[in-house]
Design a protein around this motif. Structure first.
Motif, PDB file in Angstrom:
ATOM      1  N   VAL A  14      -2.071  -3.008   5.585  1.00 59.80           N
ATOM      2  CA  VAL A  14      -0.862  -3.740   5.972  1.00 59.80           C
ATOM      3  C   VAL A  14       0.281  -3.405   5.017  1.00 59.80           C
ATOM      4  O   VAL A  14       1.412  -3.126   5.442  1.00 59.80           O
ATOM      5  CB  VAL A  14      -1.127  -5.260   5.992  1.00 59.80           C
ATOM      6  N   ASP A  15      -0.002  -3.411   3.722  1.00 57.76           N
ATOM      7  CA  ASP A  15       1.037  -3.097   2.726  1.00 57.76           C
ATOM      8  C   ASP A  15       1.596  -1.691   2.920  1.00 57.76           C
ATOM      9  O   ASP A  15       2.818  -1.479   2.855  1.00 57.76           O
ATOM     10  CB  ASP A  15       0.461  -3.229   1.313  1.00 57.76           C
ATOM     11  N   LEU A  16       0.718  -0.733   3.178  1.00 58.68           N
ATOM     12  CA  LEU A  16       1.175   0.646   3.352  1.00 58.68           C
ATOM     13  C   LEU A  16       2.038   0.793   4.606  1.00 58.68           C
ATOM     14  O   LEU A  16       3.055   1.497   4.598  1.00 58.68           O
ATOM     15  CB  LEU A  16      -0.028   1.585   3.435  1.00 58.68           C
ATOM     16  N   GLU A  20       6.073   1.851   4.885  1.00 58.52           N
ATOM     17  CA  GLU A  20       6.570   2.926   5.740  1.00 58.52           C
ATOM     18  C   GLU A  20       7.739   2.474   6.619  1.00 58.52           C
ATOM     19  O   GLU A  20       8.320   3.285   7.334  1.00 58.52           O
ATOM     20  CB  GLU A  20       5.448   3.432   6.643  1.00 58.52           C
ATOM     21  N   GLY A  21       8.042   1.177   6.569  1.00 57.58           N
ATOM     22  CA  GLY A  21       9.153   0.662   7.363  1.00 57.58           C
ATOM     23  C   GLY A  21       8.756   0.080   8.698  1.00 57.58           C
ATOM     24  O   GLY A  21       9.622  -0.270   9.510  1.00 57.58           O
ATOM     25  N   LYS A  22       7.469  -0.029   8.947  1.00 57.91           N
ATOM     26  CA  LYS A  22       7.015  -0.589  10.214  1.00 57.91           C
ATOM     27  C   LYS A  22       7.079  -2.115  10.174  1.00 57.91           C
ATOM     28  O   LYS A  22       6.929  -2.732   9.124  1.00 57.91           O
ATOM     29  CB  LYS A  22       5.596  -0.123  10.529  1.00 57.91           C
ATOM     30  N   ARG A  23       7.289  -2.685  11.341  1.00 57.62           N
ATOM     31  CA  ARG A  23       7.180  -4.138  11.481  1.00 57.62           C
ATOM     32  C   ARG A  23       5.704  -4.453  11.719  1.00 57.62           C
ATOM     33  O   ARG A  23       5.111  -4.003  12.694  1.00 57.62           O
ATOM     34  CB  ARG A  23       8.022  -4.623  12.665  1.00 57.62           C
ATOM     35  N   VAL A  24       5.111  -5.186  10.804  1.00 58.50           N
ATOM     36  CA  VAL A  24       3.705  -5.562  10.944  1.00 58.50           C
ATOM     37  C   VAL A  24       3.647  -7.054  11.271  1.00 58.50           C
ATOM     38  O   VAL A  24       4.115  -7.885  10.499  1.00 58.50           O
ATOM     39  CB  VAL A  24       2.895  -5.257   9.670  1.00 58.50           C
ATOM     40  N   VAL A  25       3.084  -7.371  12.423  1.00 62.69           N
ATOM     41  CA  VAL A  25       2.992  -8.746  12.895  1.00 62.69           C
ATOM     42  C   VAL A  25       1.533  -9.165  12.861  1.00 62.69           C
ATOM     43  O   VAL A  25       0.648  -8.413  13.296  1.00 62.69           O
ATOM     44  CB  VAL A  25       3.549  -8.876  14.329  1.00 62.69           C
ATOM     45  N   GLY A  26       1.274 -10.351  12.343  1.00 56.42           N
ATOM     46  CA  GLY A  26      -0.097 -10.837  12.297  1.00 56.42           C
ATOM     47  C   GLY A  26      -0.137 -12.331  12.061  1.00 56.42           C
ATOM     48  O   GLY A  26       0.901 -12.961  11.816  1.00 56.42           O
ATOM     49  N   TYR A  36       1.559 -15.996  14.795  1.00 59.18           N
ATOM     50  CA  TYR A  36       1.820 -14.559  14.738  1.00 59.18           C
ATOM     51  C   TYR A  36       3.279 -14.386  14.330  1.00 59.18           C
ATOM     52  O   TYR A  36       4.198 -14.856  15.012  1.00 59.18           O
ATOM     53  CB  TYR A  36       1.616 -13.914  16.105  1.00 59.18           C
ATOM     54  N   THR A  37       3.491 -13.720  13.216  1.00 57.92           N
ATOM     55  CA  THR A  37       4.849 -13.565  12.711  1.00 57.92           C
ATOM     56  C   THR A  37       4.909 -12.295  11.859  1.00 57.92           C
ATOM     57  O   THR A  37       3.866 -11.821  11.360  1.00 57.92           O
ATOM     58  CB  THR A  37       5.247 -14.804  11.886  1.00 57.92           C
ATOM     59  N   PRO A  38       6.079 -11.690  11.663  1.00 56.47           N
ATOM     60  CA  PRO A  38       6.162 -10.514  10.790  1.00 56.47           C
ATOM     61  C   PRO A  38       5.666 -10.830   9.382  1.00 56.47           C
ATOM     62  O   PRO A  38       6.008 -11.866   8.812  1.00 56.47           O
ATOM     63  CB  PRO A  38       7.668 -10.193  10.804  1.00 56.47           C
ATOM     64  N   LEU A  39       4.841  -9.939   8.853  1.00 54.95           N
ATOM     65  CA  LEU A  39       4.254 -10.134   7.531  1.00 54.95           C
ATOM     66  C   LEU A  39       5.118  -9.455   6.468  1.00 54.95           C
ATOM     67  O   LEU A  39       5.702  -8.408   6.706  1.00 54.95           O
ATOM     68  CB  LEU A  39       2.839  -9.557   7.492  1.00 54.95           C
ATOM     69  N   VAL A  40       5.154 -10.070   5.294  1.00 55.46           N
ATOM     70  CA  VAL A  40       5.863  -9.492   4.149  1.00 55.46           C
ATOM     71  C   VAL A  40       4.911  -8.637   3.331  1.00 55.46           C
ATOM     72  O   VAL A  40       5.290  -7.635   2.741  1.00 55.46           O
ATOM     73  CB  VAL A  40       6.493 -10.601   3.283  1.00 55.46           C
ATOM     74  N   SER A  41       3.634  -9.024   3.323  1.00 54.77           N
ATOM     75  CA  SER A  41       2.618  -8.254   2.607  1.00 54.77           C
ATOM     76  C   SER A  41       1.253  -8.552   3.216  1.00 54.77           C
ATOM     77  O   SER A  41       1.091  -9.501   3.999  1.00 54.77           O
ATOM     78  CB  SER A  41       2.603  -8.620   1.119  1.00 54.77           C
ATOM     79  N   GLY A  42       0.272  -7.755   2.826  1.00 59.63           N
ATOM     80  CA  GLY A  42      -1.086  -7.964   3.319  1.00 59.63           C
ATOM     81  C   GLY A  42      -1.668  -9.294   2.891  1.00 59.63           C
ATOM     82  O   GLY A  42      -2.569  -9.822   3.542  1.00 59.63           O
ATOM     83  N   PHE A  86      14.453  -0.297  18.586  1.00 53.86           N
ATOM     84  CA  PHE A  86      13.389  -1.266  18.332  1.00 53.86           C
ATOM     85  C   PHE A  86      12.427  -0.679  17.289  1.00 53.86           C
ATOM     86  O   PHE A  86      12.131   0.519  17.302  1.00 53.86           O
ATOM     87  CB  PHE A  86      12.614  -1.589  19.606  1.00 53.86           C
ATOM     88  N   PRO A  87      11.901  -1.497  16.386  1.00 59.25           N
ATOM     89  CA  PRO A  87      11.046  -0.967  15.325  1.00 59.25           C
ATOM     90  C   PRO A  87       9.641  -0.620  15.801  1.00 59.25           C
ATOM     91  O   PRO A  87       9.107  -1.254  16.725  1.00 59.25           O
ATOM     92  CB  PRO A  87      10.998  -2.134  14.325  1.00 59.25           C
ATOM     93  N   GLU A  88       9.054   0.394  15.186  1.00 58.82           N
ATOM     94  CA  GLU A  88       7.640   0.664  15.411  1.00 58.82           C
ATOM     95  C   GLU A  88       6.857  -0.512  14.831  1.00 58.82           C
ATOM     96  O   GLU A  88       7.132  -0.964  13.712  1.00 58.82           O
ATOM     97  CB  GLU A  88       7.236   1.975  14.735  1.00 58.82           C
ATOM     98  N   THR A  89       5.906  -1.001  15.591  1.00 58.86           N
ATOM     99  CA  THR A  89       5.232  -2.256  15.240  1.00 58.86           C
ATOM    100  C   THR A  89       3.719  -2.081  15.232  1.00 58.86           C
ATOM    101  O   THR A  89       3.161  -1.338  16.046  1.00 58.86           O
ATOM    102  CB  THR A  89       5.614  -3.369  16.250  1.00 58.86           C
ATOM    103  N   VAL A  90       3.068  -2.777  14.314  1.00 64.44           N
ATOM    104  CA  VAL A  90       1.611  -2.884  14.319  1.00 64.44           C
ATOM    105  C   VAL A  90       1.273  -4.368  14.412  1.00 64.44           C
ATOM    106  O   VAL A  90       1.675  -5.153  13.558  1.00 64.44           O
ATOM    107  CB  VAL A  90       0.979  -2.261  13.057  1.00 64.44           C
ATOM    108  N   LEU A  91       0.566  -4.738  15.472  1.00 69.08           N
ATOM    109  CA  LEU A  91       0.072  -6.105  15.632  1.00 69.08           C
ATOM    110  C   LEU A  91      -1.350  -6.121  15.114  1.00 69.08           C
ATOM    111  O   LEU A  91      -2.234  -5.463  15.668  1.00 69.08           O
ATOM    112  CB  LEU A  91       0.125  -6.516  17.111  1.00 69.08           C
ATOM    113  N   VAL A  92      -1.596  -6.844  14.045  1.00 70.38           N
ATOM    114  CA  VAL A  92      -2.905  -6.829  13.389  1.00 70.38           C
ATOM    115  C   VAL A  92      -3.547  -8.209  13.474  1.00 70.38           C
ATOM    116  O   VAL A  92      -2.882  -9.240  13.383  1.00 70.38           O
ATOM    117  CB  VAL A  92      -2.776  -6.372  11.915  1.00 70.38           C
TER     118      VAL A  92
END
Length: 335
Positions: A14-16, A20-26, A36-42, A86-92
């Motif tokens: 998640v941190d990596l 990289e600039g991706k929006r990580v939602v979890g 489910y919300t954008p994460l700041v860190s793992g 729109f940002p590249e996103t990872v839903l984790v």
């Protein structure tokens, strides 16, 4: 041999991705809830619980601007929204009942018109799902053709291991690309013991039989019985992973403003209120009937899919205790 990942490395992934600039939602703690919300860190990631609201907001925001306009002596200028930004996103950490929903909604958003606001977000999103190991009496994914270990809709799928960590399965090329890009985060294990999946209560339901009953019971006392309690609040639709109705409104003044797409709900009295004053669903029984019919008949008629993943959120959130699972079981027995 299956791939594995430790809890620490999952959070490191998640941190990596964030770096990289991706929006990580979890799933993330929000007061007494998990959302489910954008994460700041793992470290923000909370796994093992079903978030209060579904993950559909990653693709289908509650409210969004679809154009803006300005008007002056020089004329009217309309400005569109660049969906390419729109940002590249990872839903984790999406549980099976949430991960399966976007594939269901894809049909309606690409049917007679391609909704690029939704579809572009889908194209830019990688879904890392996780097996469900804890169910309560509101869960009923197995009744609608899913399971706590369902990989449908995911790109990468995690299964918790006894003693910690996860097995990892690449379901799509998108998921497999994460193995290639971050090989040091994944290991291999010759022998693994996974945590048993959850076991939702309730017996099997024959959805074809339910649909056949609905076709013959557009008028039935069951709709009156249920709607006698329904408050028409729309909570069921707003937290559902698969409900997707929206309204489009213009906001601003004659000189400038925006056009927005906002969530709507068929339980609302004005949902079908015509400009003429006529309302074909003027009473709550008609509105609840439409909600149930849409999920288990109309959507299947149109797209061959059931518009429900059995997450049970509507049951938990309903202020008057309406239980769609119990209604489904009752109709199954009647049929």
């Amino acid at each position: 041999m299956p791939k594995t990942i430790t809890e620490q490395n999952l959070r490191g992934l998640v941190d990596l991705l964030i770096q990289e600039g991706k929006r990580v939602v979890g799933p993330k703690a929000a007061g007494t809830m998990t959302l489910y919300t954008p994460l700041v860190s793992g470290a923000d990631l909370v796994l093992g619980t079903l978030p209060r609201r579904s993950a559909k907001e990653a693709f289908f925001p509650l409210s969004e601007t679809i154009l803006s306009f300005e008007k002056d002596k020089g004329g009217t200028r309309v400005h569109g929204v660049d969906t390419g930004r729109f940002p590249e996103t990872v839903l984790v950490g999406a549980l099976p009942c949430d991960a399966a929903a976007p594939q269901i909604m894809d049909a309606v958003f690409s049917w007679d018109y391609d909704d690029e606001f939704y579809l572009q977000r889908r194209r830019l999103t990688t879904i890392i799902g996780i097996a469900c190991t804890s169910a309560d009496d509101a869960c009923f994914c197995t009744m609608v053709g899913l399971s706590p270990a369902e990989t449908k809709g995911t790109d990468l799928f995690l299964t918790p291991l006894e003693g910690g960590g996860y097995t990892v399965k690449a379901v799509t090329d998108k998921g497999g690309a994460l193995f290639t890009r971050f090989p040091d985060l994944f290991g291999e294990a010759a022998e693994v013991a996974t945590v048993p999946p959850a076991a939702p209560e309730g017996g099997p339901v024959d959805l074809a039989k339910v649909k056949a009953w609905l076709e013959e019971h557009f008028e039935d006392e069951i709709w009156e019985d249920v709607a006698a309690r329904c408050a028409g609040c729309g909570a069921c639709a707003f937290i559902c992973p698969a409900c997707h109705c929206f309204d489009i409104v213009d906001e601003g003044t004659e000189a400038s403003g925006v056009r927005r797409k906002n969530w709507d709900a068929c339980a609302f009295g004005k949902f079908t209120h015509h400009a003429s004053g006529h309302n074909p669903r003027d009473l709550q029984p008609k509105r609840y009937r439409n909600r149930f019919m849409h999920k288990f008949k109309y959507y299947d008629d149109k797209f061959g899919k059931t518009l429900c993943t059995g997450c049970g959120r509507c049951i938990r959130a309903c202020p008057v205790g309406i239980d769609i699972k119990a209604i489904l079981e009752e109709i199954n027995e009647r049929g």
